[in-house]
Design an enzyme around this catalytic site. Structure first.
Site, PDB file in Angstrom:
ATOM      1  N   SER A 117       0.835  -1.188   0.000  1.00  0.00           N
ATOM      2  CA  SER A 117       0.000   0.000   0.000  1.00  0.00           C
ATOM      3  C   SER A 117       0.874   1.244   0.000  1.00  0.00           C
ATOM      4  O   SER A 117       2.051   1.209   0.334  1.00  0.00           O
ATOM      5  CB  SER A 117      -0.918   0.010   1.215  1.00  0.00           C
ATOM      6  OG  SER A 117      -1.644  -1.196   1.313  1.00  0.00           O
ATOM      7  N   HIS A 122       0.114  15.892  -2.005  1.00  0.00           N
ATOM      8  CA  HIS A 122       0.755  16.982  -2.754  1.00  0.00           C
ATOM      9  C   HIS A 122      -0.070  18.244  -2.509  1.00  0.00           C
ATOM     10  O   HIS A 122      -1.307  18.191  -2.487  1.00  0.00           O
ATOM     11  CB  HIS A 122       0.805  16.682  -4.248  1.00  0.00           C
ATOM     12  CG  HIS A 122       1.458  15.382  -4.587  1.00  0.00           C
ATOM     13  ND1 HIS A 122       2.818  15.194  -4.536  1.00  0.00           N
ATOM     14  CD2 HIS A 122       0.933  14.192  -4.955  1.00  0.00           C
ATOM     15  CE1 HIS A 122       3.109  13.947  -4.871  1.00  0.00           C
ATOM     16  NE2 HIS A 122       1.978  13.311  -5.122  1.00  0.00           N
ATOM     17  N   CYS A 145      -4.211  -2.646  -0.428  1.00  0.00           N
ATOM     18  CA  CYS A 145      -4.412  -3.947  -1.054  1.00  0.00           C
ATOM     19  C   CYS A 145      -4.712  -4.952   0.056  1.00  0.00           C
ATOM     20  O   CYS A 145      -3.833  -5.281   0.850  1.00  0.00           O
ATOM     21  CB  CYS A 145      -3.177  -4.366  -1.853  1.00  0.00           C
ATOM     22  SG  CYS A 145      -3.423  -5.850  -2.834  1.00  0.00           S
TER      23      CYS A 145
END
Length: 267
Positions: A117, A122, A145
């Site tokens: 994972s 950002h 996941c």
């Protein structure tokens, strides 16, 4: 919703990939170049790489992952990015109700474990070239996941930023198999991202859903209901402005919010 004991037995590891994109916008009116520069400096200080790393570390704790690697960077002249790679084993000790379609916790305990994972953030401070509007945007992506949905981190993310507009996208990709070889393209109940948002938060926002259920794609956007001009002025109060100026600035800010909410320019 299936209980832990009732959940379908899988063949091997859960290979479903669950991705949450959380985007927030903070809007400010900056009437001069000096105010704009001061606002951007304030944002860069409030949400620098170290602060963002702490937020993502808390998200990691909420979803129960272990940090493998952290990469962070403050940019010139503005903005920052953080990427965390996380990993762990299968879910064994998730608390009661953790798999239900409901808001996740704030970061108090480690709740479950994930594998393969990552979490990224950002930031994008920017401003209008003429009209005095400055906008700060942060994009956060949480990909997991395994069994746990990253939607359980949504509650905490909303509490981590001062947010006027939010857009949220959630998608489940791939498939996993049960012990009989039958493919599963989703392993949990969901009909709206809003079900993972606390009621007191939903009461503060107007919200719209756009969902494509056959493709396991879910989208929700939100706009703050209450408007107080003082929350959008940097370094002074509306009482120092004329009534006409207050109305002019109010219309500029509300138009900016509507354009971000509806995703189009409005004349």
């Amino acid at each position: 919703m299936l209980t832990r004991e009732q959940r379908i037995q899988l063949h091997g590891f859960n290979n479903l990939t669950k991705s949450l994109s959380f985007n927030m916008y903070d809007i400010c009116y900056t009437r001069t170049k000096e105010e704009r520069e001061a606002y951007i400096a304030y944002i860069d200080e409030q949400y620098n790489a170290d602060r963002l790393t702490k937020i993502l570390e808390d998200v990691t704790s909420i979803i129960g992952a272990h940090i493998l690697n952290v990469a962070k960077q403050d940019y010139e002249p503005q903005g920052a990015s953080v990427t965390i790679l996380v990993s762990e084993g299968p879910v064994d000790d998730a608390p009661k109700g953790f798999f239900k379609e409901s808001p996740g916790p704030l970061p108090e305990t480690v709740l479950a474990h994930l594998d393969k994972s990552h979490i990224t953030v950002h930031t994008y401070p920017e401003y209008h070239p003429h009209e005095g509007i400055s906008t700060f945007r942060a994009d956060i992506d949480v990909a997991t996941c395994g069994e746990i949905s990253p939607l359980k981190a949504l509650n905490y993310l909303m509490h981590s930023f001062d947010t006027d507009i939010m857009t949220m996208d959630y998608r489940v990709r791939g498939f996993t198999r049960d012990i009989n070889g039958h493919k599963l393209f989703i392993d949990h109940d969901i009909n709206s991202i809003q079900n993972y948002i606390p009621e007191e938060v939903k009461d503060e926002y107007d919200m719209i859903d756009v969902n494509i259920y056959p493709e396991n794609i879910f989208h929700t956007k939100a706009k703050l209901k209450e408007f107080d001009l003082n929350n959008y002025l940097f370094g002074y109060k509306k009482e120092s402005l004329t009534d006409e100026k207050q109305e002019e600035i109010t219309q500029l800010i509300k138009r900016e919010m509507d354009e971000l909410y509806y995703g189009k320019n409005i004349k």
